[in-house]
Design a protein around this motif. Structure first.
Motif, PDB file in Angstrom:
ATOM      1  N   PRO A  63      -1.627  -6.900  -8.130  1.00 13.61           N
ATOM      2  CA  PRO A  63      -0.568  -7.856  -7.795  1.00 13.61           C
ATOM      3  C   PRO A  63       0.170  -7.432  -6.533  1.00 13.61           C
ATOM      4  CG  PRO A  63      -0.505  -7.291 -10.113  1.00 13.61           C
ATOM      5  CD  PRO A  63      -1.445  -6.321  -9.464  1.00 13.61           C
ATOM      6  N   PRO A  64       0.701  -8.383  -5.776  1.00 15.80           N
ATOM      7  CA  PRO A  64       1.375  -8.038  -4.523  1.00 15.80           C
ATOM      8  C   PRO A  64       2.713  -7.362  -4.757  1.00 15.80           C
ATOM      9  CG  PRO A  64       1.622 -10.380  -5.001  1.00 15.80           C
ATOM     10  CD  PRO A  64       0.686  -9.825  -6.027  1.00 15.80           C
ATOM     11  N   VAL A  65       3.117  -6.522  -3.808  1.00 18.73           N
ATOM     12  CA  VAL A  65       4.482  -5.992  -3.738  1.00 18.73           C
ATOM     13  C   VAL A  65       4.991  -6.248  -2.324  1.00 18.73           C
ATOM     14  CG1 VAL A  65       4.214  -4.230  -5.519  1.00 18.73           C
ATOM     15  CG2 VAL A  65       3.654  -3.679  -3.161  1.00 18.73           C
ATOM     16  N   VAL A  66       6.284  -6.488  -2.213  1.00 17.72           N
ATOM     17  CA  VAL A  66       6.861  -6.843  -0.916  1.00 17.72           C
ATOM     18  C   VAL A  66       7.175  -5.611  -0.082  1.00 17.72           C
ATOM     19  CG1 VAL A  66       8.800  -7.978   0.219  1.00 17.72           C
ATOM     20  CG2 VAL A  66       7.779  -8.997  -1.833  1.00 17.72           C
ATOM     21  N   SER A  67       7.675  -4.564  -0.730  1.00 17.13           N
ATOM     22  CA  SER A  67       8.143  -3.381  -0.012  1.00 17.13           C
ATOM     23  C   SER A  67       6.999  -2.644   0.669  1.00 17.13           C
ATOM     24  CB  SER A  67       8.859  -2.443  -0.988  1.00 17.13           C
ATOM     25  OG  SER A  67       9.015  -1.163  -0.424  1.00 17.13           O
ATOM     26  N   ALA A  68       7.125  -2.406   1.971  1.00 15.05           N
ATOM     27  CA  ALA A  68       6.112  -1.650   2.700  1.00 15.05           C
ATOM     28  C   ALA A  68       6.027  -0.220   2.191  1.00 15.05           C
ATOM     29  CB  ALA A  68       6.425  -1.658   4.193  1.00 15.05           C
TER      30      ALA A  68
END
Length: 303
Positions: A63-68
């Motif tokens: 699943p995607p995460v926003v934080s780099a």
């Protein structure tokens, strides 16, 4: 440990709930370790060596995460929490690191954290048949078939080459079988055409390059029903399962803001954004919004 016990241990991997999202971090670390073992003869690795490659696998197929920052150190969680029945984790001085250690890349790098599958696990994986069975089990239980080749490539696994030289000697544990006739029913519901681009190619009377795609993956308890499926061309099926393509609540096509392309063929994907899905034939249900929501949270790579 026997081959059966190894497969049982892989089936019983603990999966912590993180905001209700699937957590394929441990399976992906294990697949990467299997790839490392099959090419080098050892699964021994420092966290510093594994961080970038394993984090990339999790970013690509989880699943995607926003934080780099979170994207860069996603390998920390499975490195710390992989079951100690399979995995030995120590610091630079040889002291064991317990599963209650921080899930932080810097913490692990600073302490020279390094891990290795137990010798008895490596011995089992030295048999190509057992290695194939383990890899197949992890793929079947956590992912969807269109991603298997990509995951194996990213993990450094030549599964096709292994299967040419040996047959699985330990059959994978039974999984929920796919319903017979499901694919044919889905393709008929969408008149043997891609629901996104309309592609309807056939060789003589046989459709080619068309596939039945689960919206909520079969491995993640998605039912084999038309309401949880789309007829898609092979390209759009792969992009849908990778999270490049998604759906809105009113069944229009979404394109990930992370997707980039330069030539006309690649830019044709961007041109799909906002277009409505083709409706199934009369009497067949459209995609259920419950499954659209699952795909949006669990697969689609939003910007």
């Amino acid at each position: 440990m026997t081959p059966d016990e190894l497969l049982d241990a892989l089936i019983r991997l603990r999966k912590a709930a993180v905001g209700g999202r699937r957590v394929p971090h441990k399976p992906l670390l294990l697949l990467w370790l299997c790839g490392r073992y099959s090419t080098t003869g050892s699964s021994a690795v420092t966290y510093a060596e594994a961080e970038e490659q394993v984090s990339r696998l999790i970013n690509d197929f989880g699943p995607p995460v926003v934080s780099a920052a979170a994207q860069r150190q996603r390998a920390a969680m499975p490195f710390v929490h992989l079951e100690r029945t399979l995995w030995d984790l120590k610091d630079g001085e040889g002291h064991p690191i317990g599963p209650d250690a921080p899930e932080r890349g810097k913490w692990l790098r600073d302490r020279g954290a390094h891990g290795q599958l137990h010798p008895e696990v490596e011995l089992l994986l030295s048999d190509p048949g057992t290695l194939i069975s383990a890899v197949r089990l992890l793929l079947d239980q956590h992912f969807t078939p269109s991603l298997e080749a990509l995951i194996c490539s990213g993990a450094g696994l030549d599964l096709a080459g292994l299967e040419e030289s040996a047959h699985p000697v330990v059959p994978p544990k039974p999984k929920r079988p796919r319903r017979s006739g499901f694919a044919e029913e889905v393709l008929r519901a969408y008149a043997f055409a891609c629901a996104m681009c309309g592609y309807d190619g056939a060789l003589a009377r046989n459709p080619v390059g068309l596939e039945a795609a689960h919206v909520r993956w079969h491995s993640q308890d998605g039912p084999d029903d038309v309401s949880n499926a789309l007829a898609l061309c092979a390209l759009h099926h792969a992009l849908f399962d990778l999270g490049v393509l998604g759906l809105t609540a009113d069944l229009r096509i979404r394109v990930s803001g992370l997707y980039v392309a330069r030539n006309k063929a690649g830019l044709a994907i961007d041109a799909l954004a906002g277009h409505p899905l083709a409706a199934p034939r009369p009497g067949k249900p459209p995609v259920d919004l419950t499954f659209v929501t699952w795909h949006d949270r669990q697969v689609f790579k939003d910007s």
